[in-house]
Scaffold this motif. Structure first.
Motif, PDB file in Angstrom:
ATOM      1  N   ASN A 153      14.840   6.633  -1.058  1.00 45.65           N
ATOM      2  CA  ASN A 153      15.029   7.228  -2.311  1.00 45.65           C
ATOM      3  C   ASN A 153      13.752   7.857  -2.385  1.00 45.65           C
ATOM      4  O   ASN A 153      13.177   8.312  -3.869  1.00 45.65           O
ATOM      5  CB  ASN A 153      15.118   6.187  -3.440  1.00 45.65           C
ATOM      6  CG  ASN A 153      14.307   5.181  -3.251  1.00 45.65           C
ATOM      7  OD1 ASN A 153      13.328   5.141  -2.143  1.00 45.65           O
ATOM      8  ND2 ASN A 153      13.654   4.345  -3.833  1.00 45.65           N
ATOM      9  N   VAL A 154      13.108   8.722  -1.516  1.00 49.22           N
ATOM     10  CA  VAL A 154      11.893   9.048  -1.327  1.00 49.22           C
ATOM     11  C   VAL A 154      11.836  10.432  -0.495  1.00 49.22           C
ATOM     12  O   VAL A 154      11.897  10.662   1.040  1.00 49.22           O
ATOM     13  CB  VAL A 154      10.671   7.854  -0.748  1.00 49.22           C
ATOM     14  CG1 VAL A 154       8.753   9.494  -0.584  1.00 49.22           C
ATOM     15  CG2 VAL A 154      10.511   6.509  -1.342  1.00 49.22           C
ATOM     16  N   VAL A 155      11.581  11.460  -1.380  1.00 45.39           N
ATOM     17  CA  VAL A 155      11.864  12.878  -0.708  1.00 45.39           C
ATOM     18  C   VAL A 155      10.467  13.437   0.164  1.00 45.39           C
ATOM     19  O   VAL A 155       9.418  12.343  -0.328  1.00 45.39           O
ATOM     20  CB  VAL A 155      12.274  14.031  -1.495  1.00 45.39           C
ATOM     21  CG1 VAL A 155      13.231  13.451  -2.802  1.00 45.39           C
ATOM     22  CG2 VAL A 155      11.426  13.439  -3.358  1.00 45.39           C
ATOM     23  N   ALA A 156      10.913  14.537   0.815  1.00 50.54           N
ATOM     24  CA  ALA A 156       9.620  14.745   1.500  1.00 50.54           C
ATOM     25  C   ALA A 156       8.205  15.473   0.399  1.00 50.54           C
ATOM     26  O   ALA A 156       7.060  14.996   1.351  1.00 50.54           O
ATOM     27  CB  ALA A 156       9.637  15.920   2.042  1.00 50.54           C
ATOM     28  N   ASP A 157       7.926  15.096  -0.286  1.00 47.73           N
ATOM     29  CA  ASP A 157       7.106  15.486  -1.106  1.00 47.73           C
ATOM     30  C   ASP A 157       5.918  13.959  -1.795  1.00 47.73           C
ATOM     31  O   ASP A 157       4.865  13.906  -1.967  1.00 47.73           O
ATOM     32  CB  ASP A 157       7.068  16.078  -2.204  1.00 47.73           C
ATOM     33  CG  ASP A 157       8.066  15.721  -3.752  1.00 47.73           C
ATOM     34  OD1 ASP A 157       8.431  14.919  -3.158  1.00 47.73           O
ATOM     35  OD2 ASP A 157       8.405  16.464  -4.318  1.00 47.73           O
ATOM     36  N   GLY A 158       6.370  12.754  -1.405  1.00 42.33           N
ATOM     37  CA  GLY A 158       6.060  11.447  -1.475  1.00 42.33           C
ATOM     38  C   GLY A 158       7.173  10.778  -3.294  1.00 42.33           C
ATOM     39  O   GLY A 158       6.528   9.800  -2.535  1.00 42.33           O
ATOM     40  N   SER A 159       7.490  11.862  -3.849  1.00 38.36           N
ATOM     41  CA  SER A 159       8.279  11.211  -4.891  1.00 38.36           C
ATOM     42  C   SER A 159       9.010  10.092  -4.549  1.00 38.36           C
ATOM     43  O   SER A 159       9.975  11.076  -3.767  1.00 38.36           O
ATOM     44  CB  SER A 159       8.636  12.847  -6.242  1.00 38.36           C
ATOM     45  OG  SER A 159       9.597  13.677  -5.586  1.00 38.36           O
ATOM     46  N   VAL A 160       9.487  10.003  -5.303  1.00 33.20           N
ATOM     47  CA  VAL A 160      10.895   8.594  -6.198  1.00 33.20           C
ATOM     48  C   VAL A 160      12.271   9.364  -6.613  1.00 33.20           C
ATOM     49  O   VAL A 160      11.848  10.312  -7.479  1.00 33.20           O
ATOM     50  CB  VAL A 160      10.832   7.103  -7.233  1.00 33.20           C
ATOM     51  CG1 VAL A 160      11.906   6.726  -6.433  1.00 33.20           C
ATOM     52  CG2 VAL A 160       9.601   6.826  -6.256  1.00 33.20           C
ATOM     53  N   MET A 161      13.392   9.352  -5.969  1.00 35.29           N
ATOM     54  CA  MET A 161      14.385   9.988  -6.240  1.00 35.29           C
ATOM     55  C   MET A 161      14.965   9.382  -7.765  1.00 35.29           C
ATOM     56  O   MET A 161      15.482   7.905  -7.430  1.00 35.29           O
ATOM     57  CB  MET A 161      15.254  10.045  -5.278  1.00 35.29           C
ATOM     58  CG  MET A 161      16.975  11.503  -5.285  1.00 35.29           C
ATOM     59  SD  MET A 161      17.468  11.171  -3.669  1.00 35.29           S
ATOM     60  CE  MET A 161      16.999  11.536  -2.499  1.00 35.29           C
ATOM     61  N   PRO A 162      14.695   9.966  -8.397  1.00 32.31           N
ATOM     62  CA  PRO A 162      15.275   8.856  -9.734  1.00 32.31           C
ATOM     63  C   PRO A 162      16.960   9.411  -8.915  1.00 32.31           C
ATOM     64  O   PRO A 162      17.738   9.796  -9.216  1.00 32.31           O
ATOM     65  CB  PRO A 162      15.176   9.716 -11.046  1.00 32.31           C
ATOM     66  CG  PRO A 162      15.183  11.669 -10.472  1.00 32.31           C
ATOM     67  CD  PRO A 162      14.275  11.250  -8.878  1.00 32.31           C
ATOM     68  N   ASN A 163      17.229   7.825 -10.161  1.00 33.80           N
ATOM     69  CA  ASN A 163      18.680   7.167  -9.725  1.00 33.80           C
ATOM     70  C   ASN A 163      19.238   7.137  -9.155  1.00 33.80           C
ATOM     71  O   ASN A 163      20.746   7.331  -8.607  1.00 33.80           O
ATOM     72  CB  ASN A 163      19.636   8.143 -10.946  1.00 33.80           C
ATOM     73  CG  ASN A 163      19.114   8.271 -12.209  1.00 33.80           C
ATOM     74  OD1 ASN A 163      19.019   6.810 -12.542  1.00 33.80           O
ATOM     75  ND2 ASN A 163      19.444   9.275 -13.043  1.00 33.80           N
ATOM     76  N   HIS A 164      18.598   7.269  -7.935  1.00 39.62           N
ATOM     77  CA  HIS A 164      18.814   6.943  -5.876  1.00 39.62           C
ATOM     78  C   HIS A 164      19.941   6.148  -6.263  1.00 39.62           C
ATOM     79  O   HIS A 164      20.477   5.016  -6.393  1.00 39.62           O
ATOM     80  CB  HIS A 164      18.335   7.133  -5.169  1.00 39.62           C
ATOM     81  CG  HIS A 164      18.581   7.141  -3.957  1.00 39.62           C
ATOM     82  ND1 HIS A 164      19.395   5.724  -3.917  1.00 39.62           N
ATOM     83  CD2 HIS A 164      18.904   8.077  -3.392  1.00 39.62           C
ATOM     84  CE1 HIS A 164      19.186   6.141  -2.098  1.00 39.62           C
ATOM     85  NE2 HIS A 164      19.240   7.643  -1.711  1.00 39.62           N
ATOM     86  N   SER A 165      21.503   6.724  -5.569  1.00 37.29           N
ATOM     87  CA  SER A 165      22.429   5.106  -5.188  1.00 37.29           C
ATOM     88  C   SER A 165      22.656   5.540  -3.633  1.00 37.29           C
ATOM     89  O   SER A 165      22.732   6.796  -2.684  1.00 37.29           O
ATOM     90  CB  SER A 165      23.356   6.254  -5.339  1.00 37.29           C
ATOM     91  OG  SER A 165      24.984   5.096  -4.856  1.00 37.29           O
TER      92      SER A 165
END
Length: 64
Positions: free
Chosen positions: A48-60
Motif C-alpha cells: 500500500n506504499v506508492v513509488a513516492d513513499g506515500s500510503v495509498m488510501p483505502n488499499h485492498s
C-alpha cells in the motif's frame, strides 16, 4: 506467488529462485499496476506504499 518466511531476497534473487521452480509468468504492465521491477519484470511489489513513499488510501489487497 512465492512467499518464504524469513528469506531476505532482492528482486533479482527472487527471480532466480522462481526460475529454478519453473518459468515465471510476466504480467502485462497494465495488469501489474506499475509495480514490476524494471530489471526483473517477473517480480512485482504488492503493498500500500506508492513509488513516492506515500500510503495509498483505502488499499485492498484483493485488487491484486
Amino acid at each position: 506467488m512465492i512467499v518464504v518466511k524469513g528469506l531476505d531476497l532482492d528482486a533479482a534473487g527472487l527471480d532466480r529462485l522462481a526460475r529454478k521452480l519453473g518459468d515465471p509468468v510476466v504480467l502485462p504492465a497494465d495488469y501489474a499496476l506499475g509495480s514490476q521491477f524494471k530489471a526483473t519484470p517477473s517480480v512485482s511489489s504488492v503493498g500500500n506504499v506508492v513509488a513516492d513513499g506515500s500510503v495509498m488510501p483505502n488499499h485492498s489487497a484483493s485488487e491484486y
